[in-house]
Write a protein that holds these residues in place. Sequence first.
Motif, PDB file in Angstrom:
ATOM      1  N   GLU A 119       0.828  -1.207   0.000  1.00  0.00           N
ATOM      2  CA  GLU A 119       0.000   0.000   0.000  1.00  0.00           C
ATOM      3  C   GLU A 119       0.861   1.256   0.000  1.00  0.00           C
ATOM      4  O   GLU A 119       0.561   2.233  -0.691  1.00  0.00           O
ATOM      5  CB  GLU A 119      -0.954  -0.008   1.195  1.00  0.00           C
ATOM      6  CG  GLU A 119      -2.056  -1.041   1.061  1.00  0.00           C
ATOM      7  CD  GLU A 119      -2.876  -1.210   2.329  1.00  0.00           C
ATOM      8  OE1 GLU A 119      -2.535  -0.588   3.366  1.00  0.00           O
ATOM      9  OE2 GLU A 119      -3.854  -1.974   2.283  1.00  0.00           O
ATOM     10  N   HIS A 120       1.952   1.226   0.761  1.00  0.00           N
ATOM     11  CA  HIS A 120       2.864   2.376   0.797  1.00  0.00           C
ATOM     12  C   HIS A 120       3.516   2.579  -0.575  1.00  0.00           C
ATOM     13  O   HIS A 120       3.621   3.714  -1.057  1.00  0.00           O
ATOM     14  CB  HIS A 120       3.920   2.164   1.881  1.00  0.00           C
ATOM     15  CG  HIS A 120       4.862   3.308   2.028  1.00  0.00           C
ATOM     16  ND1 HIS A 120       4.494   4.526   2.547  1.00  0.00           N
ATOM     17  CD2 HIS A 120       6.185   3.426   1.706  1.00  0.00           C
ATOM     18  CE1 HIS A 120       5.535   5.345   2.532  1.00  0.00           C
ATOM     19  NE2 HIS A 120       6.567   4.697   2.037  1.00  0.00           N
TER      20      HIS A 120
ATOM     21  N   GLN B 258       2.313   1.675  -3.467  1.00  0.00           N
ATOM     22  CA  GLN B 258       1.290   2.181  -4.388  1.00  0.00           C
ATOM     23  C   GLN B 258       1.069   3.671  -4.179  1.00  0.00           C
ATOM     24  O   GLN B 258       0.935   4.430  -5.140  1.00  0.00           O
ATOM     25  CB  GLN B 258      -0.026   1.436  -4.202  1.00  0.00           C
ATOM     26  CG  GLN B 258       0.010   0.032  -4.738  1.00  0.00           C
ATOM     27  CD  GLN B 258      -1.277  -0.720  -4.463  1.00  0.00           C
ATOM     28  OE1 GLN B 258      -2.001  -0.415  -3.510  1.00  0.00           O
ATOM     29  NE2 GLN B 258      -1.562  -1.713  -5.284  1.00  0.00           N
ATOM     30  N   HIS B 259       1.055   4.090  -2.932  1.00  0.00           N
ATOM     31  CA  HIS B 259       0.881   5.515  -2.623  1.00  0.00           C
ATOM     32  C   HIS B 259       2.034   6.326  -3.212  1.00  0.00           C
ATOM     33  O   HIS B 259       1.822   7.366  -3.848  1.00  0.00           O
ATOM     34  CB  HIS B 259       0.800   5.704  -1.111  1.00  0.00           C
ATOM     35  CG  HIS B 259       0.727   7.131  -0.687  1.00  0.00           C
ATOM     36  ND1 HIS B 259      -0.393   7.904  -0.862  1.00  0.00           N
ATOM     37  CD2 HIS B 259       1.653   7.935  -0.099  1.00  0.00           C
ATOM     38  CE1 HIS B 259      -0.157   9.125  -0.401  1.00  0.00           C
ATOM     39  NE2 HIS B 259       1.072   9.168   0.066  1.00  0.00           N
ATOM     40  N   GLN B 260       3.257   5.842  -3.025  1.00  0.00           N
ATOM     41  CA  GLN B 260       4.421   6.548  -3.566  1.00  0.00           C
ATOM     42  C   GLN B 260       4.367   6.578  -5.095  1.00  0.00           C
ATOM     43  O   GLN B 260       4.708   7.597  -5.700  1.00  0.00           O
ATOM     44  CB  GLN B 260       5.707   5.875  -3.114  1.00  0.00           C
ATOM     45  CG  GLN B 260       6.038   6.129  -1.663  1.00  0.00           C
ATOM     46  CD  GLN B 260       7.338   5.485  -1.261  1.00  0.00           C
ATOM     47  OE1 GLN B 260       7.640   4.364  -1.678  1.00  0.00           O
ATOM     48  NE2 GLN B 260       8.112   6.167  -0.441  1.00  0.00           N
ATOM     49  N   ALA B 261       3.956   5.488  -5.707  1.00  0.00           N
ATOM     50  CA  ALA B 261       3.870   5.444  -7.171  1.00  0.00           C
ATOM     51  C   ALA B 261       2.830   6.434  -7.677  1.00  0.00           C
ATOM     52  O   ALA B 261       3.069   7.144  -8.662  1.00  0.00           O
ATOM     53  CB  ALA B 261       3.533   4.031  -7.638  1.00  0.00           C
ATOM     54  N   ARG B 262       1.676   6.502  -6.997  1.00  0.00           N
ATOM     55  CA  ARG B 262       0.650   7.469  -7.410  1.00  0.00           C
ATOM     56  C   ARG B 262       1.177   8.891  -7.302  1.00  0.00           C
ATOM     57  O   ARG B 262       0.952   9.716  -8.190  1.00  0.00           O
ATOM     58  CB  ARG B 262      -0.607   7.304  -6.551  1.00  0.00           C
ATOM     59  CG  ARG B 262      -1.495   6.152  -6.981  1.00  0.00           C
ATOM     60  CD  ARG B 262      -2.852   6.208  -6.300  1.00  0.00           C
ATOM     61  NE  ARG B 262      -2.767   6.080  -4.855  1.00  0.00           N
ATOM     62  CZ  ARG B 262      -2.787   4.932  -4.194  1.00  0.00           C
ATOM     63  NH1 ARG B 262      -2.875   3.797  -4.843  1.00  0.00           N
ATOM     64  NH2 ARG B 262      -2.719   4.917  -2.883  1.00  0.00           N
ATOM     65  N   GLN B 263       1.898   9.185  -6.222  1.00  0.00           N
ATOM     66  CA  GLN B 263       2.454  10.529  -6.066  1.00  0.00           C
ATOM     67  C   GLN B 263       3.491  10.817  -7.144  1.00  0.00           C
ATOM     68  O   GLN B 263       3.523  11.909  -7.703  1.00  0.00           O
ATOM     69  CB  GLN B 263       3.084  10.686  -4.691  1.00  0.00           C
ATOM     70  CG  GLN B 263       2.072  10.857  -3.580  1.00  0.00           C
ATOM     71  CD  GLN B 263       2.748  11.167  -2.265  1.00  0.00           C
ATOM     72  OE1 GLN B 263       3.799  10.619  -1.948  1.00  0.00           O
ATOM     73  NE2 GLN B 263       2.140  12.049  -1.486  1.00  0.00           N
TER      74      GLN B 263
ATOM     75  N   LEU C 198       3.729   9.492 -10.134  1.00  0.00           N
ATOM     76  CA  LEU C 198       3.071   9.645 -11.432  1.00  0.00           C
ATOM     77  C   LEU C 198       2.323  10.969 -11.534  1.00  0.00           C
ATOM     78  O   LEU C 198       2.165  11.512 -12.621  1.00  0.00           O
ATOM     79  CB  LEU C 198       2.118   8.477 -11.684  1.00  0.00           C
ATOM     80  CG  LEU C 198       2.803   7.136 -11.926  1.00  0.00           C
ATOM     81  CD1 LEU C 198       1.777   6.016 -11.959  1.00  0.00           C
ATOM     82  CD2 LEU C 198       3.618   7.164 -13.208  1.00  0.00           C
ATOM     83  N   ALA C 199       1.897  11.498 -10.399  1.00  0.00           N
ATOM     84  CA  ALA C 199       1.203  12.783 -10.380  1.00  0.00           C
ATOM     85  C   ALA C 199       2.194  13.952 -10.353  1.00  0.00           C
ATOM     86  O   ALA C 199       1.793  15.103 -10.389  1.00  0.00           O
ATOM     87  CB  ALA C 199       0.263  12.856  -9.186  1.00  0.00           C
TER      88      ALA C 199
ATOM     89  N   HIS D   5       4.385  14.539  -7.824  1.00  0.00           N
ATOM     90  CA  HIS D   5       4.682  14.963  -6.462  1.00  0.00           C
ATOM     91  C   HIS D   5       5.725  14.037  -5.878  1.00  0.00           C
ATOM     92  O   HIS D   5       5.479  12.877  -5.673  1.00  0.00           O
ATOM     93  CB  HIS D   5       3.428  14.916  -5.579  1.00  0.00           C
ATOM     94  CG  HIS D   5       2.316  15.748  -6.099  1.00  0.00           C
ATOM     95  ND1 HIS D   5       2.339  17.117  -6.050  1.00  0.00           N
ATOM     96  CD2 HIS D   5       1.160  15.409  -6.707  1.00  0.00           C
ATOM     97  CE1 HIS D   5       1.234  17.589  -6.590  1.00  0.00           C
ATOM     98  NE2 HIS D   5       0.506  16.575  -7.006  1.00  0.00           N
ATOM     99  N   SER D   6       6.883  14.578  -5.606  1.00  0.00           N
ATOM    100  CA  SER D   6       7.941  13.762  -5.017  1.00  0.00           C
ATOM    101  C   SER D   6       8.146  14.188  -3.583  1.00  0.00           C
ATOM    102  O   SER D   6       8.232  15.371  -3.279  1.00  0.00           O
ATOM    103  CB  SER D   6       9.236  13.942  -5.804  1.00  0.00           C
ATOM    104  OG  SER D   6      10.279  13.243  -5.186  1.00  0.00           O
TER     105      SER D   6
END
Length: 60
Positions: free
Chosen positions: A33-34, A36-41, A43-44, A46-47
């Motif tokens: 889950e963590h 996936q959250h980092q990947a979504r950020q 891709l958006a 936001h680093s």
Amino acid sequence: MTSSPSAGDHLPVYDGLVRERGDIVAEAREVAEHAQHQARQALAGHSGVRREPPARPRTH
């Protein structure tokens, strides 16, 4: 894909392993889950980590 056991199911082997080794399945789920959250950020755009610009090669 297997279905997860209902709350009424008793899995003594699994329960014993959880007591001995920790709940690896739950830990893996949290890590996934963590990630996936980092990947979504990412891709958006936001680093969470500031990156230095790449170093320029020096000319002699």
